[in-house]
Design a protein around this motif. Structure first.
Motif, PDB file in Angstrom:
ATOM      1  N   HIS A 294      -2.402  -7.811  -9.401  1.00  0.00           N
ATOM      2  CA  HIS A 294      -2.040  -6.609  -8.240  1.00  0.00           C
ATOM      3  C   HIS A 294      -1.599  -7.239  -7.148  1.00  0.00           C
ATOM      4  CE1 HIS A 294      -5.698  -7.903  -5.374  1.00  0.00           C
ATOM      5  NE2 HIS A 294      -5.863  -8.933  -6.246  1.00  0.00           N
ATOM      6  N   ASN A 295      -1.263  -6.533  -6.101  1.00  0.00           N
ATOM      7  CA  ASN A 295      -0.754  -6.805  -4.850  1.00  0.00           C
ATOM      8  C   ASN A 295      -1.650  -6.687  -3.704  1.00  0.00           C
ATOM      9  OD1 ASN A 295       1.582  -7.315  -6.172  1.00  0.00           O
ATOM     10  ND2 ASN A 295       2.233  -5.246  -5.681  1.00  0.00           N
ATOM     11  N   PRO A 296      -2.220  -8.020  -3.188  1.00  0.00           N
ATOM     12  CA  PRO A 296      -2.997  -7.716  -1.882  1.00  0.00           C
ATOM     13  C   PRO A 296      -2.226  -6.947  -0.516  1.00  0.00           C
ATOM     14  CG  PRO A 296      -2.955  -9.935  -2.562  1.00  0.00           C
ATOM     15  CD  PRO A 296      -1.970  -9.096  -3.353  1.00  0.00           C
ATOM     16  N   ILE A 297      -1.027  -7.205  -0.587  1.00  0.00           N
ATOM     17  CA  ILE A 297      -0.105  -6.476   0.446  1.00  0.00           C
ATOM     18  C   ILE A 297       0.839  -5.805  -0.223  1.00  0.00           C
ATOM     19  CG2 ILE A 297       1.436  -6.710   2.509  1.00  0.00           C
ATOM     20  CD1 ILE A 297      -0.071  -9.404   3.019  1.00  0.00           C
ATOM     21  N   ASP A 298       0.985  -4.562   0.070  1.00  0.00           N
ATOM     22  CA  ASP A 298       2.169  -3.609  -0.536  1.00  0.00           C
ATOM     23  C   ASP A 298       2.623  -2.734   0.432  1.00  0.00           C
ATOM     24  OD1 ASP A 298       4.314  -2.602  -2.050  1.00  0.00           O
ATOM     25  OD2 ASP A 298       2.893  -2.390  -3.896  1.00  0.00           O
ATOM     26  N   VAL A 299       3.801  -2.524   1.104  1.00  0.00           N
ATOM     27  CA  VAL A 299       4.075  -1.654   1.639  1.00  0.00           C
ATOM     28  C   VAL A 299       5.131  -0.720   1.057  1.00  0.00           C
ATOM     29  CG1 VAL A 299       5.240  -1.120   4.231  1.00  0.00           C
ATOM     30  CG2 VAL A 299       3.978  -3.367   3.842  1.00  0.00           C
ATOM     31  N   GLY A 300       4.979   0.563   0.797  1.00  0.00           N
ATOM     32  CA  GLY A 300       5.715   1.178  -0.025  1.00  0.00           C
ATOM     33  C   GLY A 300       6.174   2.700   0.516  1.00  0.00           C
TER      34      GLY A 300
END
Lengths: 481, 357
Positions: A294-300
């Motif tokens: 999974h991605n702890p940080i993800d700006v989408g």
């Protein structure tokens, strides 16, 4: 460290190096042919100068593309013998066709073009450079069809007895969606690269002429003719880049949709997209945890990935965790997730750098509108010169995305990379060849860049003298080695 | 006739074409140091005699190897991985020589040109030698297991027979190149090339006789007796023609010698393509190494249509450049004095054009 790892590094290094020259060859052959056609039709001396000047730069580059290409053909057998054994029946055919239909055409007519300025009628000589351009484009089609087959293996079946792939339908291999879409994307990107090469060279010359008032190391004053030549060539390069850029973007979009269909794992990895989702966001920046998936940080940007992959804002995009599960069910236990970090950033750098180049072309076209105008701001010239390395790197990252995203497979769903390597070639041998190729290629790169710089500095009047006022017929220089 | 055999013959034809054509441009490369002093116009004359055509000659190799990949994947895989180091050296040589031809005249510097001349010499001599070593091994066989993975070490490839094979291709190509130079040049280069042809004959004639004889005696078939004999006879006739100054005939004879020798090698190999010395049952043969019939059929159609066209336009390119290369042609009419090498600073364009009035 195993022979497999070094063989992969060698393939990566030699292929990327080869592909620095290939796009320039594909695009510049075309641009030179266009310039010579202009000269043929108008008889204007500037076009002859531009043809010879960019022709010279094209040839310096062409030589390197050719010699590094031979390595590619041998390398499949040398380092990837089990791959070759498995796929030769299918994969070898387009390669042999490439040699027979395209390489002969290129090599024969490039010789005729270089040495034929005085020996061939002008129209025949012009036809030679066009045949070279056609040859380079044909060769791109065959090799890309072969590469597309590795990602979307069609038109074959596995012979149970020998365990080898056997071709059943050559048209399926040559005409499937992956093949032609990859072709359009790669070749239009090549045209962008060549267009930006012309733009960067012209920007450099114009900038030197206006800001430094010299024409290289000839010591002569800048000539008005050279100025107008480079302004004209700059516009040719800008138009070329922008047109090709449009095709690159459109075909790139199509490539994403094909990836969603044929290689969902690659698309998911390129987006660091772990869990299947409807209305999936397009990630702009993410820090991932590949162990936990999974991605702890993800700006989408919401819904954009779904749109890119499926054409609908709430379409479903498969995530890596789900794909891994279904692959294990189908292919047996194993790790089917590519190197997410590399693939994710390669995707972003390819798009970012490519779009930067196209944006420079658009801005340049606006800034040079009309008949005489040239941008005053030096930042335009810096950006135009930076656009060339940007385009070259965009190509490199595109291939890293394509090839690394296909891992762990060489042939998607059929042959693993680990099972493709030559069993009889040991670590030491591959290490030696990797070191030798890297050293030789590195040395040649210095030589090549040095030569290009030298000829760019000297400028076109060095190759074809400017026309004196009392002359009305251009003298074509005599070529020899 | 079965398609696998057709493709074995087709690949023999491609290699024959390659050795015939690149044979003489390898020879010109090997002889470069002997065609004239360093940085002389003479050396440039020699290079320009093959300038427009060597690159297309090399495509015969690329096509031959591509055809092996498509028609005999197992052959391609075993040979290239099994002969890894020699193939690596061939590749590096071809890179060095290809770049050297193109870049040599791109700077007006004596040292620059001397380095590239070395690259042309070694880049031509080394592959000319190694091709002979390779093909001798394909006839003789190498240690190879049941999975067709070659187990022979690097030194195992250099048997006396293989070394003789290498010496044969090196000396024969050198002679062939020398004869080509006598046919294509004028003046001092032509004279030196004629001498070089006669000197290289001293090595080429015994090598070809020895290698063709050994091949026939140890591995030959009935019919290859005639091609082996023809290879020897043609070479002797070629040398005799050179002595009598019949350059055209001489070239035809050396070409015929290259051709018949290559046919002898392929004929002696058949029905194997890579025999195993470990156990004959592990040998790669025309039958067990080939692709399926569908691929071979497709490839046959492509070759049938394309190869005549290719040969047509390649022959035309030789016709366009049929004239002898001279010092004046290389340096351009306006360069009259000296004829040193320093006139190439303008690179592609040695000639600044006729003097203006």
């Amino acid at each position: 460290m195993e022979a497999l790892d070094l063989a992969r590094w060698q393939f990566g290094i030699t292929t990327i190096y080869h592909f620095l020259f290939v796009p320039l060859t594909i695009g510049l052959s075309f641009i030179v042919a266009v310039l010579q056609t202009f000269w043929h039709r108008t008889g204007r001396h500037e076009y002859l100068q531009a043809t010879q000047f960019f022709g010279k730069l094209f040839l310096i580059n062409f030589a390197m593309g050719v010699v590094t290409g031979i390595v590619q053909e041998f390398q499949f057998g040398m380092n990837w013998s089990e791959y070759s054994r498995f796929v030769g029946d299918v994969f070898g055919a387009p390669l042999a066709m490439e040699a027979l239909l395209a390489f002969f055409l290129e090599s024969t007519f490039i010789g005729l073009w270089i040495f034929g300025w005085h020996r061939l009628p002008r129209a025949v000589h012009l036809a030679c450079i066009w045949l070279v351009a056609i040859g380079t484009n044909l060769s791109a089609y065959f090799i890309l069809a072969a590469n597309a087959w590795m990602r979307n293996p069609v038109g074959h079946e596995i012979n149970e007895e020998t365990g080898r792939a056997e071709l059943t339908d050559i048209w399926a291999v040559l005409s499937n969606d992956q093949a032609w879409s990859t072709y359009v994307h790669t070749v239009s990107a090549a045209f962008v690269t060549a267009g930006l090469f012309v733009v960067a060279v012209c920007a450099y010359k114009l900038w030197r002429n206006t800001h430094h008032g010299d024409t290289g190391n000839t010591g002569e004053a800048p000539s008005a003719r050279e100025h107008s030549l480079f302004r004209g060539a700059l516009k040719v390069g800008l138009v070329f880049t922008l047109l090709a850029g449009a095709f690159t973007v459109l075909s790139g979009d199509h490539q994403a949709k094909l990836a969603a269909e044929f290689e969902p794992m690659k698309l998911a990895a390129a987006e660091a997209h772990w869990d299947s989702e409807e209305g999936a966001p397009f990630s702009t920046f993410a820090v991932g945890d590949t162990d936990q998936g999974h991605n702890p940080i993800d700006v989408g940007v919401p819904n954009v990935l779904s749109f890119l992959a499926t054409g609908e804002f709430d379409g479903e995009v498969h995530g890596m965790n789900d794909l891994q599960e279904s692959y294990e069910e189908y292919y047996g236990p194993g790790d089917y997730i590519p190197n997410v970090f590399v693939v994710y950033w390669a995707f972003r750098l390819m798009m970012g750098l490519g779009l930067f180049g196209i944006a420079v072309a658009a801005a340049g076209l606006y800034l040079t509108r009309g008949r005489e105008r040239l941008p005053r701001n030096r930042w335009f010239y810096y950006a135009a010169m930076a656009a060339l390395p940007a385009a070259l790197l965009a190509n490199v990252f595109g291939w890293i995305l394509t090839e690394m995203g296909r891992q762990p497979w060489t042939v998607h769903g059929e042959l693993l990379t680990a099972a493709s390597v030559s069993p009889g070639v040991d670590l030491g041998t591959v290490a030696m060849s990797l070191a030798l190729f890297t050293a030789v290629y590195g040395g040649l790169f210095v030589v090549e860049v040095g030569l290009l710089r030298r000829y760019i500095k000297k400028g076109p009047s060095h190759l074809v003298p400017d026309l004196d006022d009392d002359e009305d017929e251009s003298t074509i220089p005599h070529f020899s080695y | 006739m079965d398609l696998a055999l057709v493709w074995f013959i087709a690949i023999a034809v491609l290699w024959t074409g390659y050795f015939f054509l690149e044979g003489f441009d390898f020879g010109v490369g090997v002889l470069l140091p002997f065609t004239g002093p360093r940085n002389s116009v003479d050396r440039r004359v020699a290079i320009n005699s093959i300038g427009p055509v060597w690159s297309a000659n090399e495509v015969w190799l690329i096509t031959a190897v591509g055809a092996m990949f498509a028609a005999f994947p197992a052959w391609y895989a075993s040979v290239l991985s099994g002969f890894y180091v020699p193939m690596l050296v061939v590749l590096l040589s071809l890179i060095a020589r290809g770049v050297a031809f193109k870049y040599r005249s791109n700077r007006d510097s004596d040292r620059w040109r001397e380095y590239w001349d070395l690259a042309i010499f070694y880049g031509s001599a080394v592959p000319a030698f190694l091709w002979g070593v390779l093909f001798a091994n394909l006839v003789q066989g190498v240690a190879m297991g049941p999975d067709h993975v070659v187990t022979a070490g690097l030194l195992d490839l250099f048997t006396p027979y293989a070394l003789l094979g290498g010496l044969t291709t090196l000396s024969l190509f050198t002679l062939h190149g020398a004869v080509f130079l006598t046919l294509k040049t004028e003046g001092p280069v032509r004279v030196r090339a004629r001498n070089a042809a006669l000197y290289s004959a001293v090595a080429a004639v015994p090598s070809v006789v020895g290698f063709a004889g050994w091949t026939q005696a140890a591995h030959g078939q009935d019919w290859t007796f005639f091609t082996a004999a023809a290879a020897m006879a043609a070479l002797v006739l070629g040398v005799a023609s050179t002595r009598r100054g019949r350059e055209g005939w001489s070239f035809l004879w050396t070409a015929l010698s290259v051709l018949t020798l290559t046919v002898t090698v392929f004929g002696s190999m058949y029905p194997n393509v890579l025999p195993s010395t470990t156990d004959p049952a592990h040998s790669l043969t025309v039958a067990n190494a080939s692709s399926a019939d569908y691929t071979l059929t497709v490839m046959s159609w492509v070759a049938l249509v394309a190869l005549p066209v290719v040969m047509g336009y390649q022959a035309w390119s030789y016709w366009v450049f049929r004239r002898r290369v001279t010092g004046e042609a290389v340096t351009g009419e306006s360069v009259t004095a000296g004829g040193g090498g320093g006139d190439t600073g303008t690179a592609a364009v040695a000639d600044p054009g006729p003097p203006r009035s």
